[in-house]
Every structure is written in C-alpha cells, then in structure tokens.
Motif scaffolding. Structure first.
Motif, PDB file in Angstrom:
ATOM      1  N   ARG A 100      80.846  14.758  -6.460  1.00 20.44           N
ATOM      2  CA  ARG A 100      80.866  14.682  -7.918  1.00 20.44           C
ATOM      3  C   ARG A 100      79.700  15.451  -8.541  1.00 20.44           C
ATOM      4  O   ARG A 100      79.722  15.747  -9.739  1.00 20.44           O
ATOM      5  N   MET A 101      78.703  15.758  -7.711  1.00 15.34           N
ATOM      6  CA  MET A 101      77.542  16.503  -8.195  1.00 15.34           C
ATOM      7  C   MET A 101      77.780  18.016  -8.175  1.00 15.34           C
ATOM      8  O   MET A 101      76.967  18.777  -8.686  1.00 15.34           O
ATOM      9  N   THR A 102      78.878  18.448  -7.566  1.00 18.91           N
ATOM     10  CA  THR A 102      79.161  19.878  -7.473  1.00 18.91           C
ATOM     11  C   THR A 102      79.777  20.390  -8.775  1.00 18.91           C
ATOM     12  O   THR A 102      80.329  19.621  -9.569  1.00 18.91           O
ATOM     13  N   ILE A 103      79.689  21.705  -8.976  1.00 17.20           N
ATOM     14  CA  ILE A 103      80.191  22.340 -10.201  1.00 17.20           C
ATOM     15  C   ILE A 103      81.601  22.879 -10.031  1.00 17.20           C
ATOM     16  O   ILE A 103      82.443  22.735 -10.906  1.00 17.20           O
ATOM     17  N   ASP A 104      81.856  23.509  -8.888  1.00 13.68           N
ATOM     18  CA  ASP A 104      83.130  24.194  -8.678  1.00 13.68           C
ATOM     19  C   ASP A 104      84.295  23.216  -8.573  1.00 13.68           C
ATOM     20  O   ASP A 104      84.215  22.207  -7.863  1.00 13.68           O
ATOM     21  N   VAL A 105      85.363  23.536  -9.270  1.00 14.72           N
ATOM     22  CA  VAL A 105      86.620  22.779  -9.180  1.00 14.72           C
ATOM     23  C   VAL A 105      87.664  23.729  -8.613  1.00 14.72           C
ATOM     24  O   VAL A 105      88.097  24.670  -9.285  1.00 14.72           O
ATOM     25  N   ILE A 106      88.064  23.495  -7.364  1.00 11.58           N
ATOM     26  CA  ILE A 106      88.973  24.406  -6.673  1.00 11.58           C
ATOM     27  C   ILE A 106      90.254  23.667  -6.301  1.00 11.58           C
ATOM     28  O   ILE A 106      90.207  22.599  -5.680  1.00 11.58           O
ATOM     29  N   ASP A 107      91.374  24.229  -6.708  1.00 14.42           N
ATOM     30  CA  ASP A 107      92.669  23.629  -6.377  1.00 14.42           C
ATOM     31  C   ASP A 107      92.944  23.784  -4.884  1.00 14.42           C
ATOM     32  O   ASP A 107      92.411  24.688  -4.230  1.00 14.42           O
ATOM     33  N   THR A 108      93.772  22.917  -4.375  1.00 17.02           N
ATOM     34  CA  THR A 108      94.156  22.977  -2.965  1.00 17.02           C
ATOM     35  C   THR A 108      95.613  23.387  -2.839  1.00 17.02           C
ATOM     36  O   THR A 108      96.477  22.847  -3.537  1.00 17.02           O
ATOM     37  N   LEU A 109      95.871  24.344  -1.964  1.00 15.18           N
ATOM     38  CA  LEU A 109      97.243  24.788  -1.741  1.00 15.18           C
ATOM     39  C   LEU A 109      98.066  23.666  -1.119  1.00 15.18           C
ATOM     40  O   LEU A 109      97.542  22.864  -0.346  1.00 15.18           O
ATOM     41  N   PRO A 110      99.354  23.582  -1.456  1.00 15.21           N
ATOM     42  CA  PRO A 110     100.218  22.558  -0.843  1.00 15.21           C
ATOM     43  C   PRO A 110     100.223  22.699   0.679  1.00 15.21           C
ATOM     44  O   PRO A 110     100.303  23.807   1.211  1.00 15.21           O
ATOM     45  N   LYS A 111     100.148  21.570   1.365  1.00 15.33           N
ATOM     46  CA  LYS A 111     100.116  21.596   2.823  1.00 15.33           C
ATOM     47  C   LYS A 111     101.521  21.530   3.401  1.00 15.33           C
ATOM     48  O   LYS A 111     102.419  20.923   2.818  1.00 15.33           O
TER      49      LYS A 111
END
Length: 250
Positions: A100-111
């Motif tokens: 929660r302290m990180t800045i980057d919000v990266i989506d995850t590809l469908p598995k």
C-alpha cells in the motif's frame, strides 16, 4: 613460543565470545521490541551474511524496514520469506500492508487455467514441502505393498493393494509438482525496484526511448540482462530495460 601461545589464547577467546545465530536472532528480536530497528537489522543481517536463511529471519527484516518506512527493502524481504514458505500468513498480511506504500498501480493480465492451477496448488507449497510429501508417499507405497504381499486375507489384500495404488498416485503427483515448482522458481526471476524513480528504456541504452516509469517497491520479472542492464516485464505484459543498479533480485 610466546606468539604461538598468544595466538591460541586469541583464538580461544574469539570462540568463547562468538554468538550462535540463535543468540543473535534473539538479540535482534529484543532490539526490535525496544524500537531500535537499525541495530535489529544489523543483527539479522549478520545472520544472513553467514549464508543462513529462513522465512522468520526475512520476515523480521521486512518488519524492521517497514517500521522505518523503507518500502523497497520491506517488500524485498517479505517476498524472500514467501519464497521459502508461501503459506506464512503473517508475511502475506504484512506484505499487503507494505504494498500500500507503493506508487505504481499495474494491472495484471488474465491468467490461463494452468497458471491459476499452478498458483492455487503447485505454488501453495515450496519445492521442499512437495519433495517431503513424495518421500513419505514412497514409504507408504512400500509399506502397503509389503502388507498386501504378506497378507492372507483377500479382503485385506484388496484394501492394502488399493491403498498402495493411492499412495503411488500421491507419490507421482507430488513428485511432478515438486519438479514444476522447482522449474518455476528457477526460471521465474523476480526483483524489486529499489530506485526512488526509474525510467524503463526500449533498449539497453541511455539514449533509447522511455517506455514507462517505475517507483520503489514495485515487483518485476527479469527476462534478460546485458552488461549493466536488465530487461524486465511487468504484470500487465509491458517490457523495458533498466539499470541493474536500480533493482534487486529476490
């Protein structure tokens, strides 16, 4: 002669004063309880420098860095703890707080189905745990087969035979899972971004185009390396090159 005696005395004194890893770990715990996180880190790291590792050691290091608001090393050590023991719920919980302290919000590809199965089952336990299950299953196969062979009762023979087949199935499956887990851990190189901010390039060159920007604490996959550059991949599929000094492999 005096030099020899002095050398032996110095060696004896050093051995007497040397602390065991367990004592150093306990000392680190006391320092942590007293809020002296920097000294606690020094104690824990002295154990790590000896080549010793455990999920408890890495968990405590992660906690120290988390208390100091150092997001990258906190996440790094939590991830190392999970690599040893994926089932450690305390680590999983604290890692979620640290992220929660990180800045980057990266989506995850469908598995894919296999990726979901691997995450839910194969990676649920470590390679060592699957290997232990395989060893236990092999002993059960031998025991139940011997009971089947020496039993005179047809009912018991059938029971022992079926049980030995089940144990054999567990042996084969756990052995397969152990090999797959080992391959995934060995081939999937992951790392944590330690730089406050880093620009990922399209090629391993300072003059190449920027493709995206990352911040400390973000987890990436390492695909390749060239000189002092490493090619990384994000969970959304994006790839780029960054300096090897800006990240630390788990």
């Amino acid at each position: 002669m005096k030099n020899v005696v002095f050398s032996w005395f110095l060696l004896f004194t050093t051995l007497m004063l040397a602390q065991t890893p367990k004592e150093i770990f306990s000392k680190g715990n006391e320092l942590y309880k007293n809020g002296d996180y920097l000294k606690a880190i020094d104690s824990y790291k002295s154990i790590e420098d000896e080549g010793l590792q455990s999920d408890a050691l890495y968990f405590n290091l992660g906690n120290c860095y988390y208390k100091l608001n150092k997001v990258a090393p906190a996440i790094y050590y939590y991830e190392k703890a999970l690599k040893i023991n994926p089932e450690n719920q305390k680590v999983i919980t604290n890692l979620s707080f640290a992220k929660r302290m990180t800045i980057d919000v990266i989506d995850t590809l469908p598995k894919t189905f296999w990726q979901k199965f691997s995450t839910a089952i194969i990676q649920k336990f470590s390679f060592n745990n699957w290997a232990i299950i395989a060893v236990v299953a092999s002993f059960l196969v031998a025991i139940f087969f011997l009971l089947y062979y020496f039993s005179y009762s047809s009912t018991k023979k059938l029971m022992y035979f079926n049980t030995s087949l089940i144990s054999l199935a567990v042996l084969v499956i756990s052995l397969f899972f152990a090999i797959e887990n080992y391959k995934q851990v060995k081939n999937n190189r992951t790392a944590i971004i330690f730089a406050t901010k880093v620009e990922a390039k399209s090629a391993p060159s300072v003059n190449s185009d920027e493709v995206f920007e990352l911040h400390e604490g973000t987890k990436v996959m390492v695909l390749d390396e060239l000189d002092n550059w490493k090619q990384i991949k994000l969970s959304d599929g994006k790839t780029g090159w960054i300096s090897a000094d800006d990240l630390k492999e788990i």
